[in-house]
Design a protein around this motif. Structure first.
Motif, mmCIF file in Angstrom:
data_model
loop_
_atom_site.group_PDB
_atom_site.id
_atom_site.type_symbol
_atom_site.label_atom_id
_atom_site.label_comp_id
_atom_site.label_asym_id
_atom_site.label_seq_id
_atom_site.Cartn_x
_atom_site.Cartn_y
_atom_site.Cartn_z
ATOM 1 N N THR A 92 0.848 -1.188 0.000
ATOM 2 C CA THR A 92 0.000 0.000 0.000
ATOM 3 C C THR A 92 0.886 1.240 0.000
ATOM 4 O O THR A 92 2.055 1.182 0.402
ATOM 5 N N ASP A 133 -1.290 1.657 8.806
ATOM 6 C CA ASP A 133 -0.809 0.375 9.341
ATOM 7 C C ASP A 133 -1.939 -0.539 9.822
ATOM 8 O O ASP A 133 -1.849 -1.756 9.688
ATOM 9 N N ILE A 165 -3.249 -2.366 6.941
ATOM 10 C CA ILE A 165 -2.281 -3.385 6.492
ATOM 11 C C ILE A 165 -2.335 -4.604 7.420
ATOM 12 O O ILE A 165 -2.330 -5.752 6.966
ATOM 13 N N ARG A 185 4.851 -1.141 2.926
ATOM 14 C CA ARG A 185 4.193 0.171 2.899
ATOM 15 C C ARG A 185 5.155 1.186 2.300
ATOM 16 O O ARG A 185 6.276 1.332 2.787
#
Lengths: 324, 245
Positions: free
Chosen positions: B61, B68, B71, B84
């Protein structure tokens, strides 16, 4: 300079969305004093190509080879890029159709161009830049995207721009750009089209039904209503999840977003996920026996009543109206 | 098979959408963020394909540290590791370049995205990535099967569907029908915390577009109710007033 519009055909015929794209291109061209060049790929007869002139194209480039009869994303993108360059296109317009959604980013990337997808209005010019109004947040907002690149790509939503006849006529040129073999790494195996059905994203009128119909065996009256109106049929998520209707009819957040002139919702409560797919409709009619159904809050017209009572009567009334 | 799944962090479906700074920025105060629902389909398909040791699933992402939680949700659902890119997602071109830049070093067999994100409703990222990597793509698939190095995809077309094959590596955008959306189980939630989440700094990308302002739609007027016994009235309203039939 020119405005290039890529026009999609279905089995050799141009549909309304193609003429919308040409009309839009013509309006963009008029803003900047340019001409419209239309590009067609596939097996399309001259009579159809000539029609593009009626809506504003001055020149039609016709790519008609056996190899390109069916849609190959990369190869089609390569041809559009080639045509944009050789015609010195400043703006490139496509339909934001299922195929267009795959093509537009590829073409934009190759041209180093900014892309506005889901355009719903004519762009406005700010100096060298164009500002395009697009849908955002699943019907809850609009975003104005400013395109700052030299070449700009706009993907126009179906049913967003009115088809307009122009006083132009088009010359047709055969066009045969060279394409790399590696652009043919996708191979179409089969196309299954329900020819008797009206395509949902492009439909002017959509008749949609939900769980209130109680079971798939009751869809006969929905199809009859759609038939009388010349409408496409659609459904809510619970209906397609239950397998009553195919997923391709599911309108809403995770299904298809539609923007018809008339959306008739029958036995659908109007969950926020469903509204996300229909809020761009111009007129919404809701038929539901629950007066508290949230759908009534976003409807233009409503009938509080049982679908099994109202729909047959509505079919009769519409048939009578059509005979007038 | 190495699979990369692109995840977008979006406002929850039921969020009230408002804007700040003179309608130039999305107002995220009090907004709950979720994994984009279409990306959940992509993730669920990837997990199915990799099941039983047949492959690995990486989610990626573009976002700051506030993403987070999203995720971790993807890791809890069953992804093996996460990347990330530490930047705010400026537009689709920016995001696609970040992901393509990561993917080109890592030899993924398959890159999956959702067909669109529910915030900006673009369908751009997948085809941009494919274009940058010069590999085939399908933007809206309804069915996906992988056999060796060949993907068979059913994609939606106006009024029907098309079946096509393409060679891997490829980028495929997933819609409903590709997979049942998975929900994290307790074991997944427990192990998500120990799965690797690597943070990478972004590359420079030339900006080609920007959103200059937002608007919210004009509210519709109050509904005109017609009596159930008088459907002829509805027909005449649609004809004479709305002018839609």
């Amino acid at each position: 300079m020119s405005i290039l519009v890529y026009v999609e055909n279905t089995d050799g015929q141009f549909k309304k969305s193609a003429f919308e794209a040409v009309s839009y291109a013509k309006a963009v061209a008029d803003q900047s004093g340019n001409q419209v060049v239309a590009l067609s790929i596939g097996n399309v007869e001259d009579a159809q190509l000539t029609l593009l002139g009626k809506y504003g194209a001055s020149k039609v480039l016709n790519v008609n080879t056996e190899q390109l009869k069916s849609f190959v994303n990369q190869a089609y993108a390569a041809i559009i890029v080639d045509a944009a360059k050789s015609n010195d296109a400043s703006v490139l317009i496509l339909s934001n159709s299922f195929s267009g959604k795959g093509l537009a980013p590829r073409v934009a990337a190759k041209l180093n161009a900014a892309l506005a997808d889901g355009a719903i209005e004519l762009p406005s010019a700010t100096g060298e830049n164009l500002q395009v109004k697009t849908g955002a947040f699943s019907g809850k907002a609009f975003a104005f995207v400013e395109l700052t690149s030299t070449i700009k790509v706009i993907a126009l939503n179906p049913n967003s721009f009115e088809v307009k006849e122009a006083e132009t006529s088009a010359t047709i040129e055969n066009y045969s750009p060279s394409i790399d073999a590696e652009d043919f790494s996708t191979i179409v195996k089969d196309i299954i089209r329900a020819t008797d059905k009206i395509s949902l994203p492009e439909a002017d009128i959509v008749v949609s039904a939900g769980r209130g119909l109680k079971g798939p065996e009751n869809w006969g009256m929905i199809e009859e209503l759609a038939d009388v109106l010349g409408a496409a049929t659609a459904c809510s998520k619970p209906v397609s999840d239950a397998g009553w209707r195919p997923h391709s009819e599911h309108v809403g957040q995770t299904g298809i977003a539609v923007s018809p002139n008339l959306y008739i919702a029958i036995g659908i409560s109007g969950a926020i996920q469903h509204l996300a797919g229909v809020s761009a409709s111009k007129t919404i009619v809701v038929i539901n026996k629950d007066p508290e159904a949230p759908f009534f809050k976003v409807a233009d017209y409503g009938i509080v009543g049982d679908a099994f009572d109202v729909i047959p009567k509505l079919i009769v009334a519409l048939k009578a109206y059509k005979e007038l | 098979m190495k699979i990369l799944v692109c995840i977008s962090n979006v406002p929850d479906t039921t969020s009230k959408i408002t804007f700040t700074n003179d309608n130039t920025a999305f107002n995220n105060v009090g907004v709950q963020y979720i994994v984009n629902p279409y990306d959940e389909i992509a993730l669920s398909k990837a997990i199915d394909l990799a099941e039983g040791g047949k492959g690995s699933v990486t989610v990626i992402t573009v976002g700051d540290a506030s993403t987070d939680a999203t995720i971790r949700k993807a890791l809890a659902t069953g992804a093996d590791n996460a990347i990330r890119i530490n930047a705010l997602p400026r537009d689709a071109w920016f995001v696609a370049n970040q992901i393509a830049n990561y993917a080109k070093e890592s030899n993924f067999d398959l890159i999956l995205t959702g067909r669109e994100s529910i915030d900006y409703n673009g369908t751009q990222v997948g085809a941009f990535i494919a274009s940058i990597l010069n590999i085939p793509s399908v933007s809206i698939s309804k069915k996906l099967d992988i056999d060796g190095r060949t993907a068979t995809v059913e994609r939606e077309i106006e009024g029907g569907k098309e079946v096509l094959t393409l060679n891997l590596p490829a980028v495929i955008g997933t819609a409903e029908g590709v997979a049942e959306t998975k929900i994290p189980n307790m074991r997944g939630i427990m192990t998500a915390r120990t799965k690797p989440l690597d943070v990478i700094e972004p590359i420079e990308v030339t900006q080609l577009s920007r959103i200059v302002k937002f608007e919210t739609p004009e509210p519709r007027g109050a509904v005109t109710l017609v009596d159930a016994s008088d459907v002829e009235k509805l027909v005449s309203l649609l004809h004479e007033k709305a002018k839609v039939i």
